[in-house]
Design an enzyme around this catalytic site. Structure first.
Site, mmCIF file in Angstrom:
data_model
loop_
_atom_site.group_PDB
_atom_site.id
_atom_site.type_symbol
_atom_site.label_atom_id
_atom_site.label_comp_id
_atom_site.label_asym_id
_atom_site.label_seq_id
_atom_site.Cartn_x
_atom_site.Cartn_y
_atom_site.Cartn_z
ATOM 1 N N HIS A 472 0.834 -1.209 0.000
ATOM 2 C CA HIS A 472 0.000 0.000 0.000
ATOM 3 C C HIS A 472 0.867 1.256 0.000
ATOM 4 C CE1 HIS A 472 -3.571 2.451 1.263
ATOM 5 N NE2 HIS A 472 -2.609 3.202 1.796
ATOM 6 N N GLU A 473 1.785 1.345 0.941
ATOM 7 C CA GLU A 473 2.639 2.533 1.021
ATOM 8 C C GLU A 473 3.549 2.645 -0.197
ATOM 9 O OE1 GLU A 473 1.856 4.725 3.033
ATOM 10 O OE2 GLU A 473 0.568 3.497 4.313
ATOM 11 N N HIS A 476 1.801 4.541 -2.804
ATOM 12 C CA HIS A 476 1.956 5.986 -2.625
ATOM 13 C C HIS A 476 3.306 6.451 -3.169
ATOM 14 C CE1 HIS A 476 -1.617 6.964 -0.405
ATOM 15 N NE2 HIS A 476 -1.335 6.171 0.625
ATOM 16 N N HIS A 479 3.322 6.821 -6.795
ATOM 17 C CA HIS A 479 2.577 8.014 -7.186
ATOM 18 C C HIS A 479 3.484 9.244 -7.132
ATOM 19 C CE1 HIS A 479 -1.621 10.141 -6.734
ATOM 20 N NE2 HIS A 479 -1.010 10.447 -7.855
#
Length: 674
Positions: A472-473, A476, A479
């Protein structure tokens, strides 16, 4: 020693790939550096505001984008350390730093001449030959000035500034209380207290105790990963209850009581919203989100709430039946749920969480994330041992695109330490932008996995949920790393709060895929068990998540909530019918997302983004190849690279050529029949 000529924090970062000079950082240098950098920024803004030339995009909006570079650099470095390496010297000045930055921001935002120039550019934005990204930047600059009180009268500006200053101070105090309450408590165990715990947790608990001068003992902490693992595997119900009560009771009275802080924060947020012309804080906070209004956010949450509760009730009945069958003379409680849910996964799906963790070494999961990015986006990650981090556990990675060259720099910081805030997050030390030549991003990832340093040993094992957190991180981070915009304010993750979780939630899908799990040597039968078990427990997971989101919206739309927030929350939970054996994922006294973070009124964003994620991954799955090159290229081009250069709904539509399917999340969470 601390003037601008000798203060290392004020010098441009000239390390490899733009790495910060961590080795030169001293806590005592931050306040002097921030004061000098803030003065530089004010001078820059004064020149922009008071120039004689007619306001244009270039001499006003673009000039503002170029201003404050030194301040941004020092500010980002300080908040990185305050959250991930908060030594005593950093903690001691955090409140003063927060107050300084809050006051500085208010001075800039309340500059009447500057506000007038921004308004002039905004009025002519459609007739100035601007690109769509430039028009959006003008509009966001204008809205930001208005939302920061630029249009208020002198008296109201003064009150607005006082509110901002006090909120800044309260947020710091809230975070300090949570950090202190978490660090101050240890569950001290002996060998006879470890029944059911997997070897990885035993080893981590032994290492912590030894480091604390208690060899032969075992220390379990209030870090969420430690907490959830213990509640899932420990056969000692009394110890599970003890840990649960300590975890959920943090800052709920006593020395680190956060309730008075919560009450004051809620009252000040409401007053600020009224000053600015909004009905309440939720309407203020959600104006620039994808949802736009609390009603739209509430509609999504209500769509999930009742189905989630029904599924949770079914799960609770099943767990109670299991307790009864074992001869347990007690009613299912919150400290029992994870333990008996683990038993169901073992019996129904042959899923043994401890067996899964044997394969999920931290170093291997980290590499799997890198490999996934390589297959999707053609990226490579190379360890740079010559680039130091802010702690020995922090490693630097050079990120390159195999076709085009350098992409940026990534720092990873995965192991739990007392001086770190709880949870996991991604942050940016330098944003990507291209105003005066390409500037590559420097980003970092932080987690609190229970293990022993260094982070490349096989001693640190992850649960499947912890592995999902890592992915999940990492989503980020991608991104931020793959952003390719011109203006820094539009870079990377600087998007609507209810859109920013979309790339990160989507990334989680790969770690639970057969294609990735097989790379860890996980037997096919165990992979099948993991896949089959994904749909189990969604009643619990949905209810604890959506419950938090509903409470967040409720306390920020009701003015009376601040009078007695504890009583208000209790009343709301009763009205909602929150199952007591589930409870909120984050109770208000330690709910840092909304009281020491950016998610106030916006915790629903996780569910909103998960809807986008579920819909997007269905497209990957439907292609027959979850590494489909065409879809990956479109996702990079239309989602990851564009930042905030356009409305996020336009970006989603550009990716899949349609609007999101609102039922995708219901299908993903197994809340409707497919």
């Amino acid at each position: 020693m601390n003037d601008h000529l000798t203060n290392a924090l004020l010098r441009p970062w000239d390390g490899p790939l733009g790495a910060p000079p961590f080795a030169l950082v001293r806590a005592e240098d931050f306040l002097p550096a921030l004061k000098v950098a803030a003065a530089w920024h004010r001078a820059e803004v004064t020149r922009i505001a008071e120039q004689a030339e007619t306001p244009t995009f270039e001499n006003t909006i673009a000039a503002l984008e170029r201003s404050g570079e030194a301040l941004g650099r020092v500010r980002r470095l300080f908040w990185t350390l305050s959250s991930a390496h908060a030594a005593a010297g950093i903690r001691a000045i955090e409140a003063e730093v927060s107050a300084l930055l809050s006051a500085h921001s208010t001075v800039i935002n309340h500059n009447a001449a500057l506000a007038k120039r921004i308004a002039a550019v905004h009025a002519s934005r459609h007739d100035a030959g601007l690109t769509p990204a430039q028009v959006r930047l003008v509009e966001s600059s204008y809205a930001g000035a208005r939302r920061s009180g630029a249009a208020l009268g002198a008296e109201h500006k003064e009150r607005f500034a006082a509110i901002q200053s006090r909120l800044s101070d309260l947020s710091v105090k809230f975070g300090h209380n949570v950090l202190a309450a978490t660090a101050d408590w240890i569950l001290d165990l002996g060998e006879d207290d470890l029944a059911g715990l997997p070897p990885s947790q035993r080893d981590a608990a032994a290492a912590r105790a030894a480091a604390a001068g208690a060899p032969g003992r075992f220390h379990v902490t209030l870090d969420r990963t430690d907490y959830e693992s213990f509640l899932s595997f420990s056969t000692r119900r009394d110890l599970r209850e003890k840990l649960w009560r300590a975890f959920t009771g943090r800052c709920n009275g006593g020395e680190h009581d956060n309730w008075p802080i919560i009450a004051e924060i809620l009252a000040l947020r409401h007053e600020r919203a009224i000053l600015l012309g909004y009905a309440d804080h939720a309407h203020y906070a959600l104006e620039d989100s994808m949802a736009h209004t609390p009603a739209a956010a509430l509609a999504l949450l209500e769509q999930l709430w009742e189905p989630g509760k029904r599924r949770a009730a079914e799960e609770a009945a099943e767990l109670q039946a299991l307790i009864d069958a074992e001869g347990g003379a007690f009613t299912l409680a919150a400290w029992d749920w994870r333990f008996y849910a683990e038993q169901v996964r073992r019996s129904r799906y042959a899923l043994d969480g401890a067996a899964v963790a044997k394969h999920l070494r931290l170093d291997a999961v980290r590499q799997a994330a890198f490999d996934t990015a390589a297959r999707l986006y053609g990226l490579s990650f190379t360890r740079r041992e010559d680039i130091p981090g802010y702690h020995p556990d922090v490693w630097a990675w050079e990120v390159r695109d195999k076709a085009t060259g350098p992409v940026g720099l990534l720092f990873t910081d995965y192991l739990a330490r007392p001086e770190k805030h709880g949870g996991a997050w991604m942050g940016t030390l330098r944003v990507q932008e291209a105003m005066d030549g390409e500037v590559l991003p420097v980003v970092y990832l932080v987690a609190n996995f229970a293990g022993a340093p260094p982070p490349d040993t096989g001693a640190t094992r992850l649960s499947i949920d912890e592995a999902r957190t890592l992915f999940h991180e990492f989503g980020h981070a991608l991104h931020g790393l793959l952003s390719r915009v011109t203006y820094p304010s539009q870079s990377g993750t600087a998007v609507a709060r209810d859109f920013v979780e979309f790339p990160s939630k989507l990334m989680e899908n790969w770690i639970v895929s057969k294609e990735v799990l097989s790379g860890f040597g996980v037997p096919e039968t165990l992979i099948e068990a993991i896949r089959n078990a994904l749909s189990y427990g969604q009643g619990f997971a949905t209810t604890e998540l959506i419950g938090c989101s509903l409470i967040d919206l409720a306390i920020h739309t009701c003015e009376q909530a601040s009078a007695d927030p504890r009583a208000f929350v209790d009343s709301e939970l009763e009205r909602l019918g929150m199952p007591p054996a589930v409870g909120l994922r984050h109770r208000l006294p330690y709910f840092t997302h909304i009281f020491d973070g950016g998610y106030a009124s916006a915790y629903y964003s996780y569910a909103w983004s998960e809807t986008l994620d579920a819909d997007a991954f269905e497209a990957f799955a439907a292609s027959g190849d979850i590494f489909d090159a065409r879809l990956a290229e479109r996702f990079r081009k239309e989602i990851l690279s564009v930042g905030d250069t356009r409305d996020p709904m336009e970006s989603f539509h550009a990716f899949l050529d349609r609007a999101p399917d609102p039922e995708a999340l219901m299908r993903a969470r197994n809340l409707i029949d497919v």
